[in-house]
Design a protein around this motif. Structure first.
Motif, mmCIF file in Angstrom:
data_model
loop_
_atom_site.group_PDB
_atom_site.id
_atom_site.type_symbol
_atom_site.label_atom_id
_atom_site.label_comp_id
_atom_site.label_asym_id
_atom_site.label_seq_id
_atom_site.Cartn_x
_atom_site.Cartn_y
_atom_site.Cartn_z
ATOM 1 N N SER A 61 0.945 -1.222 -0.054
ATOM 2 C CA SER A 61 -0.003 0.062 0.031
ATOM 3 C C SER A 61 0.973 1.134 0.033
ATOM 4 C CB SER A 61 -0.831 0.225 1.372
ATOM 5 O OG SER A 61 -1.676 -0.849 1.402
ATOM 6 N N PHE A 62 0.530 2.171 -0.739
ATOM 7 C CA PHE A 62 1.111 3.409 -0.831
ATOM 8 C C PHE A 62 0.546 4.481 -0.017
ATOM 9 C CE2 PHE A 62 3.021 1.282 -4.563
ATOM 10 C CZ PHE A 62 4.448 1.467 -4.261
ATOM 11 N N VAL A 63 0.133 4.140 1.390
ATOM 12 C CA VAL A 63 -0.488 5.019 2.250
ATOM 13 C C VAL A 63 0.403 5.713 2.983
ATOM 14 C CG1 VAL A 63 -2.497 3.334 2.332
ATOM 15 C CG2 VAL A 63 -0.785 2.862 4.100
ATOM 16 N N TRP A 67 0.609 5.569 9.239
ATOM 17 C CA TRP A 67 -0.878 5.231 9.421
ATOM 18 C C TRP A 67 -0.687 3.552 9.407
ATOM 19 C CZ3 TRP A 67 -6.042 7.132 9.591
ATOM 20 C CH2 TRP A 67 -6.076 8.324 9.846
ATOM 21 N N VAL A 68 0.193 3.181 8.494
ATOM 22 C CA VAL A 68 0.443 1.704 8.358
ATOM 23 C C VAL A 68 1.812 1.562 8.357
ATOM 24 C CG1 VAL A 68 -0.185 -0.574 7.054
ATOM 25 C CG2 VAL A 68 -1.747 1.458 7.302
ATOM 26 N N PRO A 69 2.487 1.536 9.533
ATOM 27 C CA PRO A 69 4.051 1.289 9.285
ATOM 28 C C PRO A 69 4.388 0.149 8.832
ATOM 29 C CG PRO A 69 3.316 1.790 11.722
ATOM 30 C CD PRO A 69 2.163 1.543 10.660
ATOM 31 N N ASP A 99 0.956 9.123 -7.073
ATOM 32 C CA ASP A 99 2.234 9.387 -7.464
ATOM 33 C C ASP A 99 3.192 8.504 -7.113
ATOM 34 O OD1 ASP A 99 1.093 11.971 -8.016
ATOM 35 O OD2 ASP A 99 1.850 12.921 -6.212
ATOM 36 N N ARG A 100 3.342 7.901 -6.009
ATOM 37 C CA ARG A 100 4.161 7.071 -5.430
ATOM 38 C C ARG A 100 4.143 5.579 -6.250
ATOM 39 N NH1 ARG A 100 3.173 6.299 0.717
ATOM 40 N NH2 ARG A 100 4.904 4.915 0.321
ATOM 41 N N ALA A 101 2.892 5.492 -6.680
ATOM 42 C CA ALA A 101 2.678 4.098 -7.272
ATOM 43 C C ALA A 101 3.181 4.266 -8.759
ATOM 44 C CB ALA A 101 0.992 3.725 -7.224
ATOM 45 N N ASN A 125 -9.610 9.379 7.612
ATOM 46 C CA ASN A 125 -9.514 10.643 8.138
ATOM 47 C C ASN A 125 -10.228 11.705 7.459
ATOM 48 O OD1 ASN A 125 -8.790 12.275 10.452
ATOM 49 N ND2 ASN A 125 -6.952 12.998 9.158
ATOM 50 N N ARG A 126 -11.452 11.175 6.880
ATOM 51 C CA ARG A 126 -12.175 12.006 6.046
ATOM 52 C C ARG A 126 -13.785 11.573 6.073
ATOM 53 N NH1 ARG A 126 -8.139 13.810 5.628
ATOM 54 N NH2 ARG A 126 -6.816 14.514 3.715
ATOM 55 N N THR A 127 -14.795 12.331 5.861
ATOM 56 C CA THR A 127 -16.125 12.039 5.631
ATOM 57 C C THR A 127 -16.191 11.172 4.691
ATOM 58 O OG1 THR A 127 -16.696 13.900 4.425
ATOM 59 C CG2 THR A 127 -16.890 14.212 6.836
ATOM 60 N N GLY A 151 -12.027 -0.784 -6.953
ATOM 61 C CA GLY A 151 -12.501 0.145 -5.700
ATOM 62 C C GLY A 151 -13.036 -0.742 -4.680
ATOM 63 N N TYR A 152 -12.393 -0.745 -3.510
ATOM 64 C CA TYR A 152 -12.864 -1.547 -2.479
ATOM 65 C C TYR A 152 -14.103 -0.513 -1.834
ATOM 66 C CZ TYR A 152 -9.063 -4.795 -1.792
ATOM 67 O OH TYR A 152 -7.990 -5.942 -2.056
ATOM 68 N N VAL A 153 -14.704 -1.404 -1.177
ATOM 69 C CA VAL A 153 -16.018 -1.019 -0.322
ATOM 70 C C VAL A 153 -15.929 -1.795 0.935
ATOM 71 C CG1 VAL A 153 -18.325 -0.063 -0.136
ATOM 72 C CG2 VAL A 153 -17.219 0.032 -2.530
HETATM 73 P P1 HMG Z 1 -4.062 12.650 6.575
HETATM 74 O O1 HMG Z 1 -3.336 12.735 8.202
HETATM 75 O O2 HMG Z 1 -5.478 13.195 6.683
HETATM 76 O O3 HMG Z 1 -3.320 13.113 5.557
HETATM 77 O O4 HMG Z 1 -4.407 10.973 6.407
HETATM 78 P P2 HMG Z 1 -3.230 14.527 4.997
HETATM 79 O O5 HMG Z 1 -3.852 14.445 3.508
HETATM 80 O O6 HMG Z 1 -3.748 15.505 5.805
HETATM 81 O O7 HMG Z 1 -1.629 14.661 4.752
HETATM 82 C C1 HMG Z 1 -0.946 14.774 5.680
HETATM 83 C C2 HMG Z 1 0.586 14.373 5.359
HETATM 84 O O8 HMG Z 1 0.717 13.262 5.014
HETATM 85 C C3 HMG Z 1 1.027 15.503 4.217
HETATM 86 O O9 HMG Z 1 2.539 15.683 4.330
HETATM 87 C C4 HMG Z 1 0.890 14.633 3.032
HETATM 88 O O10 HMG Z 1 1.897 14.755 1.893
HETATM 89 C C5 HMG Z 1 1.260 13.036 3.538
HETATM 90 P P3 HMG Z 1 2.948 17.301 4.931
HETATM 91 O O11 HMG Z 1 2.704 17.960 3.744
HETATM 92 O O12 HMG Z 1 2.433 17.075 6.130
HETATM 93 O O13 HMG Z 1 4.579 16.734 4.777
HETATM 94 N N1 HMG Z 1 0.468 11.962 2.901
HETATM 95 C C6 HMG Z 1 1.299 11.017 2.315
HETATM 96 N N2 HMG Z 1 2.356 10.621 2.476
HETATM 97 C C7 HMG Z 1 2.613 9.378 1.793
HETATM 98 N N3 HMG Z 1 1.768 8.666 1.178
HETATM 99 C C8 HMG Z 1 0.349 9.253 1.129
HETATM 100 C C9 HMG Z 1 0.135 10.341 1.613
HETATM 101 N N4 HMG Z 1 -1.171 10.985 1.918
HETATM 102 C C10 HMG Z 1 -0.879 11.861 2.586
HETATM 103 N N5 HMG Z 1 -0.283 8.354 0.426
HETATM 104 C C11 HMG Z 1 -4.420 9.307 4.458
HETATM 105 C C12 HMG Z 1 -5.201 10.687 5.327
HETATM 106 C C13 HMG Z 1 -5.508 8.815 3.613
HETATM 107 C C14 HMG Z 1 -3.261 9.700 4.086
HETATM 108 C C15 HMG Z 1 -4.462 8.335 5.871
HETATM 109 O O14 HMG Z 1 -5.529 8.211 6.549
HETATM 110 C C16 HMG Z 1 -3.941 6.851 5.478
HETATM 111 O O15 HMG Z 1 -2.854 6.663 4.956
HETATM 112 N N6 HMG Z 1 -4.896 5.848 5.578
HETATM 113 C C17 HMG Z 1 -4.576 4.483 5.237
HETATM 114 C C18 HMG Z 1 -5.221 3.609 5.913
HETATM 115 C C19 HMG Z 1 -5.063 2.065 5.608
HETATM 116 O O16 HMG Z 1 -4.089 1.695 4.712
HETATM 117 N N7 HMG Z 1 -5.877 1.339 6.057
HETATM 118 C C20 HMG Z 1 -5.707 -0.328 5.858
HETATM 119 C C21 HMG Z 1 -6.156 -0.332 4.151
HETATM 120 S S1 HMG Z 1 -8.100 -0.373 3.940
HETATM 121 C C22 HMG Z 1 -8.593 -2.042 4.532
HETATM 122 O O17 HMG Z 1 -7.527 -2.895 4.868
HETATM 123 C C23 HMG Z 1 -9.851 -2.659 4.250
HETATM 124 C C24 HMG Z 1 -9.919 -3.433 2.715
HETATM 125 O O18 HMG Z 1 -8.801 -4.617 3.003
HETATM 126 C C25 HMG Z 1 -11.185 -4.030 2.544
HETATM 127 C C26 HMG Z 1 -11.994 -4.657 3.690
HETATM 128 O O19 HMG Z 1 -11.311 -5.554 4.277
HETATM 129 O O20 HMG Z 1 -13.107 -3.991 4.042
HETATM 130 C C27 HMG Z 1 -9.223 -2.926 1.518
#
Ligand code: HMG
Ligand code: MG
Length: 313
Positions: A61-63, A67-69, A99-101, A125-127, A151-153
């Motif tokens: 994931s490019f998250v 959030w996901v170390p 971008d990263r991907a 972190n969004r509505t 598109g995952y839901v």
């Molecule tokens: P945020 O804190 O609201 O981010 O998180 P932001 O948009 O306010 O940005 C803050 C800073 O983060 C900025 O840097 C951005 O550039 C940076 P600064 O300007 O302060 O230096 N940033 C990033 N850096 C690297 N990569 C990125 C990125 N985006 C922003 N992509 C965000 C919002 C979406 C980033 C955060 O909430 C996040 O990463 N969430 C991911 C959570 C996740 O991965 N969850 C697990 C996957 S989903 C799942 O498992 C379900 C699934 O399996 C299906 C099911 O089972 O239902 C798919």
């Protein structure tokens, strides 16, 4: 049970001839591990999964790394596996993720929406509306670049904060993702509470709203032991894309009560028993999960992995 470690094949009526398994162990599985898995181990895991015949392997994931170390090494990992004989989807939550991907040559990405407000907030972190607004230009740009988009839901069948999720709400989010241009949807039972009637009802409603069955995948977690029953219901409806995680690894760090995904080996056992082709070599896949369990220092939760790896003892 067969003594060779294969199920007896007895086809049943009304099922697809072939299923594409969307393997999520390296992403959904490893994102939830407490200890850091070395990048080289992840790369080897993905190579072994490809060697076992899996053709779609979600790599990372490019998250945001905070959030996901567990997946913070996406930049190091992806170049080590690109070029394998498998599609390698990656998760992107926003433009920065895309971008990263794209910089690494990803050809298949996944955005991940929620059917509920609570999970949109916890995971992104969004509505819900804000998250859809973030995805829209991501999907458009990915499509312009010739990249396939899933598109995952999440929380399609129940939410740990909100309880039951109205089907119409799920269908609305699915429709929004399709309207943006997502090639396929994956219906997530993130906390594993669904039962087969719910699966049938949602699939029927999505068809009614114009989403064709061949654009729908199912993503079941096995928290309540329902994942295979739900999969069978989806297959009976004509679904041919099923998400699963090798060895049953998995969960979601932002959803309490999300445990492992449907184990790929348990899925393959059932599919091959039904005479449905997957291209997967169950012996090689099981050996991969046994190897991965050794790396993680605990046994695989997959029933099939346990049965096959203990059958000679
Ligand atoms: P945020 O804190 O609201 O981010 O998180 P932001 O948009 O306010 O940005 C803050 C800073 O983060 C900025 O840097 C951005 O550039 C940076 P600064 O300007 O302060 O230096 N940033 C990033 N850096 C690297 N990569 C990125 C990125 N985006 C922003 N992509 C965000 C919002 C979406 C980033 C955060 O909430 C996040 O990463 N969430 C991911 C959570 C996740 O991965 N969850 C697990 C996957 S989903 C799942 O498992 C379900 C699934 O399996 C299906 C099911 O089972 O239902 C798919
Ligand atoms: Mg999941």
């Amino acid at each position: 049970m067969s003594t060779e470690g294969l199920p007896m094949t007895v086809p049943a009526e009304g099922l697809p001839a072939r299923v594409r398994i969307h393997e999520v162990g390296a992403r959904d599985g490893l994102q939830n591990e407490k200890t850091a898995v070395p990048t080289a181990v992840k790369a080897e895991f993905i190579r072994r999964l490809a060697g076992a015949g899996l053709t779609t392997i979600e790599a990372t994931s490019f998250v945001h790394p905070n959030w996901v170390p567990q997946l913070a090494d996406a930049e190091e990992l992806f170049p080590q596996v690109v070029g394998l004989d498998a599609a390698l989807p990656v998760l992107v939550p926003n433009q920065r993720g895309l971008d990263r991907a794209l910089a690494l040559g990803a050809e298949y990405v996944a955005v991940f929406a929620s059917a509920t407000e609570s999970f949109a907030k916890a995971n992104l972190n969004r509505t819900l509306e804000e998250s859809l607004a973030v995805f829209e230009p991501v999907v458009r740009r990915a499509k312009d670049e010739g990249v396939r988009v899933r598109g995952y839901v999440s929380m399609c069948f129940g939410d740990p904060w909100e309880g039951p999720v109205p089907l119409a709400q799920v269908a609305r989010v699915c429709g929004a993702l399709r309207d943006m241009g997502c090639d396929e949807l994956s219906l997530g039972d993130t906390i594993g509470v669904a039962t087969p009637g719910q699966v049938r009802a949602l699939l029927a409603l999505l068809n009614e709203r114009g989403v064709p069955t061949d654009a729908i995948g199912v993503h079941f977690h096995d928290t309540y032991g329902q994942a295979l029953a739900n999969t069978l219901a989806a297959l009976q409806h004509g679904v041919t894309t099923v998400d699963a995680s090798a060895g049953g690894l998995g969960g979601c760090p932002y959803a309490k009560s999300a445990t492992g995904n449907l184990a790929t080996e348990d899925l393959v056992w059932m599919l091959h028993g039904l005479g449905i082709e997957t291209g997967v070599d169950l012996g090689r896949l099981t050996a991969t999960s046994v190897w991965m369990a050794e790396q993680l220092g605990r046994p695989s939760p997959s029933r099939t992995v346990r049965a096959l790896s203990h059958k000679d003892q």
